[in-house]
Scaffold this active site. Structure first.
Site, PDB file in Angstrom:
ATOM      1  N   LEU A  27      -8.012  -6.217 -10.378  1.00 39.27           N
ATOM      2  CA  LEU A  27      -8.630  -5.772  -8.673  1.00 39.27           C
ATOM      3  C   LEU A  27      -7.103  -4.164  -8.293  1.00 39.27           C
ATOM      4  CD1 LEU A  27      -9.105  -9.266  -6.901  1.00 39.27           C
ATOM      5  CD2 LEU A  27     -10.527  -6.961  -7.300  1.00 39.27           C
ATOM      6  N   GLY A  28      -6.335  -4.904  -9.135  1.00 39.45           N
ATOM      7  CA  GLY A  28      -4.779  -4.353  -9.041  1.00 39.45           C
ATOM      8  C   GLY A  28      -3.729  -4.578  -9.638  1.00 39.45           C
ATOM      9  N   GLY A  30       0.984  -5.358  -9.525  1.00 38.40           N
ATOM     10  CA  GLY A  30       1.778  -5.825  -8.796  1.00 38.40           C
ATOM     11  C   GLY A  30       3.377  -4.830  -9.654  1.00 38.40           C
ATOM     12  N   GLY A  33       2.588  -7.484 -12.716  1.00 37.06           N
ATOM     13  CA  GLY A  33       1.648  -7.894 -13.497  1.00 37.06           C
ATOM     14  C   GLY A  33       0.374  -7.420 -12.372  1.00 37.06           C
ATOM     15  N   LYS A  51      -3.694 -13.822 -10.946  1.00 35.89           N
ATOM     16  CA  LYS A  51      -2.797 -13.051 -10.745  1.00 35.89           C
ATOM     17  C   LYS A  51      -2.234 -13.685 -12.384  1.00 35.89           C
ATOM     18  CE  LYS A  51       0.123 -12.408  -7.336  1.00 35.89           C
ATOM     19  NZ  LYS A  51       0.887 -12.675  -6.578  1.00 35.89           N
ATOM     20  N   ASP A 152       7.326  -9.963   3.765  1.00 44.08           N
ATOM     21  CA  ASP A 152       7.135  -8.116   3.182  1.00 44.08           C
ATOM     22  C   ASP A 152       5.923  -8.764   4.106  1.00 44.08           C
ATOM     23  OD1 ASP A 152       7.334  -6.300   1.283  1.00 44.08           O
ATOM     24  OD2 ASP A 152       6.213  -7.147  -0.617  1.00 44.08           O
TER      25      ASP A 152
END
Length: 175
Positions: A27-28, A30, A33, A51, A152
């Site tokens: 999915l993405g 960071g 990771g 994650k 954040d």
């Protein structure tokens, strides 16, 4: 629980992690990771997000920071219960990675919504709804003892589900 190491690099599609989570896609990514969309084979193929924090190649300082981020996110989200916060279902490690299994939120980030919006602007009613939902979840966090400060808040960390529900994601630097 500690497991044996999966393949090095990103997890391949159709890989079954710890005999339970079937990796569907990435999915993405960071700071430390990757995030995957997976099916929980033990829960009738329920969609989850995983994650994966990679420790290999980190400097000692980055490893301390990754450890702190991982522990903070798992601890905070495990204790908090709110409709706008993802739930954590599982966590585990292998020699080079830490994993957190949480709700999969089908939708898009506010950042992506704004990129696709006409002129980069959303309709006023939608902006008000997002603002009210954001105030509600932040009020819940601030009312905890001790208060949780989500440090954040930005469009990339606000998910809007297909049903319109807002979610705060990425509690890595929350205090």
């Amino acid at each position: 629980m500690t497991i044996t190491s999966p393949p090095s690099g990103p997890l391949p599609t159709d890989y079954v992690l710890v005999g339970r989570y079937l990796i569907e896609s990435q999915l993405g990514q960071g700071g430390f990771g990757l995030i995957y969309k997976a099916r929980d084979l033990d829960q009738r193929n329920k969609w989850v997000a995983i994650k994966q924090i990679t420790l290999h190649g980190l400097s000692p300082q980055d490893m301390i920071e990754a450890t702190d981020t991982f522990n903070r996110e798992v601890t905070l989200l495990s204790l908090l219960k709110h409709a706008s916060l993802p739930r954590i279902y599982d966590q585990f490690t292998d020699p080079e990675h830490w994993y957190v299994v949480m709700d999969y939120i089908q939708g898009e980030t506010l950042e992506d919504m704004l990129k696709h919006a006409n002129g980069g602007c959303l309709p006023a009613k939608q902006v008000i709804d997002i603002g009210l939902a954001l105030c509600d979840v932040l009020s819940y966090l601030h009312s905890q003892h001790p208060p949780v400060i989500f440090r954040d808040v930005k469009p990339a960390n606000i998910m809007i589900a297909r049903d319109g529900r807002l979610y705060l994601i990425d509690f890595g630097i929350a205090r």
